[in-house]
Design a protein around this motif. Structure first.
Motif, PDB file in Angstrom:
ATOM      1  N   GLN A  39     -20.899   5.816 -35.708  1.00 18.34           N
ATOM      2  CA  GLN A  39     -21.948   4.827 -36.394  1.00 18.34           C
ATOM      3  C   GLN A  39     -22.754   5.569 -36.908  1.00 18.34           C
ATOM      4  O   GLN A  39     -23.574   5.217 -37.857  1.00 18.34           O
ATOM      5  N   LYS A  42     -21.851   6.664 -40.281  1.00 16.40           N
ATOM      6  CA  LYS A  42     -21.820   5.508 -41.026  1.00 16.40           C
ATOM      7  C   LYS A  42     -23.270   5.125 -41.536  1.00 16.40           C
ATOM      8  O   LYS A  42     -23.563   4.770 -42.823  1.00 16.40           O
ATOM      9  N   GLU A  45     -24.468   7.464 -44.246  1.00 14.98           N
ATOM     10  CA  GLU A  45     -24.013   6.981 -45.547  1.00 14.98           C
ATOM     11  C   GLU A  45     -24.663   5.953 -46.015  1.00 14.98           C
ATOM     12  O   GLU A  45     -24.965   5.976 -47.203  1.00 14.98           O
ATOM     13  N   THR A  46     -24.955   4.941 -45.345  1.00 15.57           N
ATOM     14  CA  THR A  46     -25.295   3.793 -45.605  1.00 15.57           C
ATOM     15  C   THR A  46     -27.060   3.839 -46.390  1.00 15.57           C
ATOM     16  O   THR A  46     -27.395   3.348 -47.142  1.00 15.57           O
TER      17      THR A  46
END
Length: 158
Positions: A39, A42, A45-46
């Protein structure tokens, strides 16, 4: 058995590429719950996607309400409004490329730390592109089962 120069060069290049790839893979150290690490990766990256899209609402939502950022050569900025205002770009300026590469993530309960490097390219209103890179440390907090940035410090590498 005689080997051609071309074959030797290809072999040497392949070995060097493999060594560089292995060194990068070895340089990453992730410790803790795999779901938490996934998470955080992620969310990182987001966050880059939000930066490129100038999505200030989601940039702000990436941080805890009591977050602090430590931008290069600036005072410590605290709270969502100050953080969002920092990330706002002047008219005609955009982030064309943004990437964060974690070297280490260590999850410690509901907190984690993460350090590594970042790189990017800014597109100025004149059309000029400016590339940059640096190093960072982030302290993450888990709030309502979501990892958010609590402390975010970075500085450039020349």
């Amino acid at each position: 058995m005689k080997l051609s120069k071309s074959y030797l060069m290809k072999s040497i290049c392949s070995i060097l590429l493999l060594m560089c790839t292995m060194q990068f893979a070895i340089a990453q150290t992730f410790t803790g719950n795999e779901d938490d690490i996934a998470q955080i990766l992620k969310n990182t990256e987001t966050f880059s996607e939000y930066i490129k899209a100038s999505n200030y609402k989601m940039i702000g939502a990436s941080y805890t309400a009591d977050a602090k950022i430590f931008p290069n050569n600036k005072e410590i900025l605290e709270g969502t409004e100050a953080i969002v205002n920092y990330w706002k770009l002047p008219k005609g300026v955009s982030i064309k490329y943004h990437k964060v590469i974690s070297h280490e993530i260590k999850v410690l309960g509901n907190e984690a730390y993460d350090y590594g490097i970042y790189e990017g390219t800014t597109l100025l209103s004149s059309g000029e592109e400016v590339s940059w890179k640096g190093k960072y440390v982030i302290v993450w907090k888990k709030e309502n089962n979501t990892w958010k940035m609590y402390l975010d410090i970075w500085n450039s590498i020349k």
